[in-house]
Design a protein around this motif. Structure first.
Motif, PDB file in Angstrom:
ATOM      1  N   SER A  52       0.978 -17.621   0.932  1.00  0.00           N
ATOM      2  CA  SER A  52      -0.413 -16.860   0.870  1.00  0.00           C
ATOM      3  C   SER A  52       0.410 -15.691   1.816  1.00  0.00           C
ATOM      4  N   GLN A  88      -8.409 -17.337  -2.788  1.00  0.00           N
ATOM      5  CA  GLN A  88      -8.341 -19.588  -3.449  1.00  0.00           C
ATOM      6  C   GLN A  88      -9.786 -20.058  -2.179  1.00  0.00           C
ATOM      7  N   GLN A  89     -10.479 -19.200  -1.435  1.00  0.00           N
ATOM      8  CA  GLN A  89     -11.928 -20.493  -1.729  1.00  0.00           C
ATOM      9  C   GLN A  89     -12.854 -19.235  -1.490  1.00  0.00           C
ATOM     10  N   ASP A  90     -13.566 -19.749  -1.571  1.00  0.00           N
ATOM     11  CA  ASP A  90     -14.946 -18.841  -2.171  1.00  0.00           C
ATOM     12  C   ASP A  90     -14.987 -17.373  -1.298  1.00  0.00           C
ATOM     13  N   ALA A  91     -14.310 -16.427  -1.859  1.00  0.00           N
ATOM     14  CA  ALA A  91     -15.255 -14.487  -1.053  1.00  0.00           C
ATOM     15  C   ALA A  91     -16.165 -13.741  -0.826  1.00  0.00           C
ATOM     16  N   GLY A 142     -18.738 -23.206  -9.490  1.00  0.00           N
ATOM     17  CA  GLY A 142     -17.872 -22.595  -8.844  1.00  0.00           C
ATOM     18  C   GLY A 142     -16.787 -21.828  -9.936  1.00  0.00           C
ATOM     19  N   ARG A 145     -18.517 -18.549 -10.213  1.00  0.00           N
ATOM     20  CA  ARG A 145     -18.780 -18.090  -8.666  1.00  0.00           C
ATOM     21  C   ARG A 145     -17.150 -17.625  -8.664  1.00  0.00           C
ATOM     22  N   LYS A 146     -15.953 -17.625  -9.106  1.00  0.00           N
ATOM     23  CA  LYS A 146     -14.941 -17.741  -9.917  1.00  0.00           C
ATOM     24  C   LYS A 146     -14.707 -15.828 -10.224  1.00  0.00           C
ATOM     25  N   ALA A 169      -9.308 -24.602  -6.998  1.00  0.00           N
ATOM     26  CA  ALA A 169     -10.778 -25.389  -6.524  1.00  0.00           C
ATOM     27  C   ALA A 169     -11.686 -25.987  -7.512  1.00  0.00           C
TER      28      ALA A 169
ATOM     29  N   ASP B 176     -16.902 -15.619   8.916  1.00  0.00           N
ATOM     30  CA  ASP B 176     -15.368 -16.631   8.123  1.00  0.00           C
ATOM     31  C   ASP B 176     -14.754 -15.049   7.371  1.00  0.00           C
ATOM     32  N   ASN B 178     -12.572 -15.484   5.322  1.00  0.00           N
ATOM     33  CA  ASN B 178     -11.880 -15.086   4.026  1.00  0.00           C
ATOM     34  C   ASN B 178     -13.570 -13.538   3.571  1.00  0.00           C
TER      35      ASN B 178
END
Lengths: 265, 285
Positions: A52, A88-91, A142, A145-146, A169, B176, B178
């Motif tokens: 990353s 990677q995470q929800d942004a 999920g 959201r992606k 995820a 956050d 991110n």
């Protein structure tokens, strides 16, 4: 080798951190990698090896302590407008609905509101979220959201696309769908992609080249060209003999590093 | 062969659901009944204690006396003027102090939260100022600003400011990483980042602090009125205290509690309106 101009070039990069205890931690040392325009390159490596970190340097979110990062032969100097990043995470912004999220990029970049909205609606249809324009992220799954994140990124028409384990995820079935969708979007956008993943299968399915990193401090251990024909069928390709042969070869390489990482080197 | 009769099954499920709903309803009624029982027990015990001579009403008042006092105040006015006037004065002082303190707290919190240098420089002073028992400042405000509303508003402002400031600051800091990185890559300028990411994510922190700080604003206004005033609920309490009228003190307390509860309700409504994007929390009241 690089007679054609490169989209992304990392030359002799070092990135080091100072830990709270005052030690210097080296994430990347002597890191070299070049990605051609329109090329899909995946990076695999042991957990925590600095995959990353690499993306952060290319995105201009962080600077290397040594070496040079260039985009289209110009040095990276802060966040570049040609770069897109899927996290990677929800942004996605939880307080904005799908439409507001997708049109955020154009609005930030000064596109007029009605034009940005028209573009956003178009992209929402393209990622299959028609009818969900007014939903807020917490009302979506999920995978959806992606999709929002993909639309949010692709609407800016990035020439360089950075992806940091974007599908890790998701459940297996959704991941497969999203991989397929990403390949379709990429085929149209023709951007250079740097795709970080810990999933070797995913790397081979998607990429033109797969770079295997060493344990920390990370270098590029080896680069494997994936000469599987495109368009690829994500659902069946993994059972193809050529795929299995490639996977076995890269896996041996990767496993060595994973074992070294576990041994604590 | 392949036809499976569905209706009976759904009927069973429906029946089960109904008993579940019924059970929840019964529980809600039980909770309500028990709450009432606690109230009756406490107030009734108090009244009974007074009547049997266990509790001295001179010091501790008497529920029936408090009710009589309230009725008297509402119909005939208080010793310092009409009750409505006193309530209004206190609401005005607390409300004005709350608004000024909250706006200043939010602005300072966001500014310092977004600027590392400013926050490094000022954080020490804010810590010092925060450690002063702020009620003491009331004396200074009354000397400086007089017996009118201004001194009470000033005291309410300092009571509110630090709570809201601390929360706004923390909310900005907790945004956050991110989301911030994402907004930057999507092309947000610093100001766009503040508006699109930082403020919305600090909002739930800020709103939480507003709940607490309206109570503080009321305390500021009332303590200010204690220390010196010509009207207001604090003065009413001070007067009742001066004439050893404990029923009066309790009656004023009840009026203030009602004001605080109404304010709390209004703030909750505003919060719900502003935070519609949040997942619905299960209603458990």
């Amino acid at each position: 080798m690089t007679i054609t101009p490169s989209a992304i070039e990392l030359k002799q990069i070092a990135r080091r951190f100072v830990t709270p205890t005052g030690h210097v931690l080296s994430a990347l040392e002597d890191f070299d990698l070049t990605i051609a325009p329109g090329e899909f390159c995946a990076i695999v490596g042991p957990t925590g090896c600095g995959k990353s970190t690499t993306l952060g340097l290319v995105a201009g979110l962080a600077r290397p302590q040594a070496g040079a990062v260039t985009l289209f032969d110009a040095p990276v100097n802060g966040v570049d407008r040609r770069v897109g990043f899927v996290f990677q995470q929800d942004a996605v912004f939880p307080w904005r609905n799908v439409l507001g999220n997708v049109m955020a990029g154009p609005l930030f970049r000064g596109v007029a509101k009605d034009k940005a909205e028209a573009q956003a609606r178009d992209w929402i249809v393209r990622v299959g979220l028609k009818g969900f324009e007014d939903h807020h992220p917490h009302q979506l799954s999920g995978g959806m959201r992606k999709r929002v994140a993909l639309a949010q990124t692709f609407i800016n028409n990035p020439q360089v696309l950075l992806m940091d384990e974007p599908f890790s995820a998701l459940d297996v079935q959704t991941r497969e769908l999203m991989q397929e969708e990403l390949l379709q979007l990429w085929a149209q956008a023709k951007s250079a992609v740097l795709f970080v993943t810990h999933d070797l299968d995913e790397a081979i399915l998607l990429a033109d080249r797969v770079a295997v990193l060493t344990t920390r401090p990370a270098r590029v251990k080896s680069v494997h060209t994936i000469d599987l024909p495109r368009p690829r069928d994500v659902a069946t390709l993994r059972y193809d003999e050529r795929f299995i042969a490639i996977a076995r070869k890269i896996n041996d390489d990767l496993r060595e590093e994973v074992l070294r990482a576990r041994a604590g080197h | 062969m392949t036809e499976i009769s569905i209706p009976p099954e759904t009927a069973v499920a429906d029946a089960r659901l109904e008993t579940l709903v019924e059970r929840l309803r019964r529980r809600a009624r039980l909770v309500l009944a028990l709450r009432l029982a606690v109230l009756v027990f406490l107030v009734g015990g108090w009244e009974l204690g007074v009547r049997t001579g266990l509790i001295d009403p001179f010091f501790f008042g008497q529920p029936s006396g408090i009710v009589v006092k309230l009725i008297d105040w509402f119909s005939n006015g208080t010793s310092i003027g009409p009750l409505w006037k006193q309530i209004w004065v206190t609401i005005y002082e607390a409300g004005a102090g709350f608004l000024i303190g909250a706006v200043a707290g939010i602005l300072c919190g966001i500014t310092l939260g977004r600027n590392q240098l400013l926050s490094d420089v000022f954080s020490i002073y804010i810590k010092v100022a925060n450690s002063i028992p702020r009620v003491v400042l009331g004396s200074i405000f009354i000397v400086a600003l007089g017996l009118g509303a201004a001194s009470k508003i000033a005291l309410a402002v300092v009571m509110v400011f630090f709570v809201v400031f601390a929360n706004a600051f923390q909310g900005v800091r907790e945004a956050d990483k991110n989301l911030i990185a994402n907004a930057r890559i999507l092309g947000a300028s610093n100001w766009q980042m503040t508006r699109a990411v930082v403020i919305p994510s600090a909002l739930s922190w800020i709103l939480a602090s507003l709940h607490v700080s309206f109570g503080f604003a009321l305390v500021g206004a009332i303590v200010g009125e204690f220390l010196g005033a010509r009207e207001g609920m604090g003065l009413l309490i001070a007067t009742a205290q001066g004439s050893f009228d404990s029923n009066g003190v309790f009656a004023a307390m009840i009026v203030i509690a009602v004001v605080a509860l109404v304010a709390e309700w209004i703030l909750t409504m505003i919060e719900d309106r502003l935070l519609t994007w949040r997942p619905e929390t299960t209603v458990n009241e």
